[in-house]
Design an enzyme around this catalytic site. Sequence first.
Site, PDB file in Angstrom:
ATOM      1  N   SER A 175       0.814  -1.214   0.000  1.00 48.64           N
ATOM      2  CA  SER A 175       0.000   0.000   0.000  1.00 48.64           C
ATOM      3  C   SER A 175       0.849   1.267   0.000  1.00 48.64           C
ATOM      4  CB  SER A 175      -0.959   0.002   1.185  1.00 48.64           C
ATOM      5  OG  SER A 175      -0.252  -0.259   2.379  1.00 48.64           O
ATOM      6  N   ASP A 429      -3.473   5.743  11.689  1.00 51.80           N
ATOM      7  CA  ASP A 429      -2.586   5.291  10.624  1.00 51.80           C
ATOM      8  C   ASP A 429      -1.336   6.161  10.658  1.00 51.80           C
ATOM      9  OD1 ASP A 429      -1.203   4.681   8.347  1.00 51.80           O
ATOM     10  OD2 ASP A 429      -2.887   4.886   6.964  1.00 51.80           O
ATOM     11  N   HIS A 432       0.975   5.205   6.394  1.00 52.49           N
ATOM     12  CA  HIS A 432       0.750   5.838   5.091  1.00 52.49           C
ATOM     13  C   HIS A 432       0.885   7.357   5.224  1.00 52.49           C
ATOM     14  CE1 HIS A 432      -1.426   1.948   4.970  1.00 52.49           C
ATOM     15  NE2 HIS A 432      -0.854   1.894   3.788  1.00 52.49           N
TER      16      HIS A 432
END
Length: 462
Positions: A175, A429, A432
């Site tokens: 990702s 998160d 990312h």
Amino acid sequence: MGATSPFKNHHYNNHNHQSHFVTKKLIPWTLYALLPIALLRLYFNPLDFLLSSSDHLLPTTSPISSSSSISISNPPPLIPPHQHQESEKARHESAPPCDYATGKWVQDKRGPMYNATTCTTIKEGQNCFAHGRPDSEYLYWRWEPNQSHCQIPRFDPNTFLQLISNKHLAFVGDSLARNQLESLLCMLATLSPPNLVYTGGEDNKFRRWNFPSHNVSISVYWSPFLVQGVERSSSGPSHNHLFLDRVNQKWAEDLDKMDMIVLSFGHWYLNPAVFFEGDSVLGCHYCPGLNHTEIGFFDAVRKALRTSLNAIRGRRRVANTKGISVVVTTFSPAHFVGEWDKNGACSKTKPFGEGEKMLEGMDAEMRKVEVEEVEMANKEENGERYLGYFGAVTLDVTKLALMRPDGHPGPYMHPFPFANGVSERIQNDCVHWCLPGPIDTWNEILLQVIKKWDLGQSGREE
Ligand SMILES: *[C@@H]1O[C@H](CO)[C@@H](O)[C@H](O)[C@H]1NC(C)=O
Ligand SMILES: *[C@@H]1O[C@H](CO)[C@@H](O)[C@H](O)[C@H]1NC(C)=O
Ligand SMILES: *[C@@H]1O[C@H](CO)[C@@H](O)[C@H](O)[C@H]1NC(C)=O
Ligand SMILES: *[C@@H]1O[C@H](CO)[C@@H](O)[C@H](O)[C@H]1NC(C)=O
């Protein structure tokens, strides 16, 4: 989703897991053993959550980005054999190669070139501004390389598309590969909107866009291990089964159609896994109860990358037609402080200052493995007489990324996370990158790398 850990039932999310690491004195990855337990815990739990595709806990629509700084020391790829000599000469006449990995983040009032309104392909989980992230200082920084002749100009979408016109650029990996791709799409879209021409796999794991103005194709291939593997799941094996000597055909079967590949992977290797080579078990990473030798994951990452680079080289030689350029985006560190689901897990709003954060431990080791394997692939290619079919560089973003604890979605991976008041437990998160955000810089550096290559190819001056 509440505040409880989504992986609370996994056998490794407990104290045995930790004591396993503590008591295991003979683990070869000593650096890793030096990491504090709390850190280990953060690495395993949140990543398992954030990066797992099977759990669907995080919409895979949220891309993670990787950053890159690059040293260009390898033969420029894409040089047709007959032009090789000339381009060698051109290279020697130009300025010394740039080390984009050394530098600092400096304030820059220009701000990003796109936003959630102008770019419609930003993934939910990274759309920090639209999700109500209140601070915006994190958008006003640029990376300043130490070498004065290597300053990074603002991203120019027209130049980027021209340089790869009539070519296919593929992003392959996890990702973070996708995060980088989506940053690039947003920046290119300021010039010309991409057409989505293919989508496949659950959660759009495989997609391709066209920029008709320049006949450019840009695609993304989901392959978090690069090599073949069976992901662990609640119904299947409790460990990933990874075949380190077999490249994942999901992307490798399209190699003949690619001109340039960006590889970005690594985080998934932190998960419990059994590693296979040939017909035998090489060892495992965190597999108590199985009768395998613990070998950590650095060697596995190394072998997986080697297998992938060899596959690319081998395929290209057989095809014997055109060159292929490989960019390996180096490991992008996570920034969890304390528990992943605690309020404030990555709540910084400014980059680290110079000297405030050292590149060390697992982040440094992952990067080192990647840098070494890229060097080795180029060396072997040259040893076999360089024919212009293959060239690789590292987009060495590990340090740049490390210095940006402020660039992650944190709780804003979900829209307006504090709409009902602030609670102690909230998902974060810290892996990312927000879009726009620091990851845009990886692509600015990528453009500089491609420029070098094009210079090598055409002998044109910048
Ligand atoms: C997004 O960018 C456009 C063009 O630069 C600008 O007009 C608009 O106000 C921006 N939107 C937001 C929400 O910042
Ligand atoms: C930065 O560049 C200068 C000269 O350009 C060099 O002397 C110095 O060692 C560099 N610093 C680092 C950290 O690489
Ligand atoms: C368009 O790009 C593809 C690669 O993506 C290439 O194979 C094809 O030849 C290009 N078309 C033209 C007209 O150059
Ligand atoms: C574990 O593996 C070793 C060496 O391969 C073997 O000698 C031993 O019998 C195995 N133990 C079990 C419980 O399978």
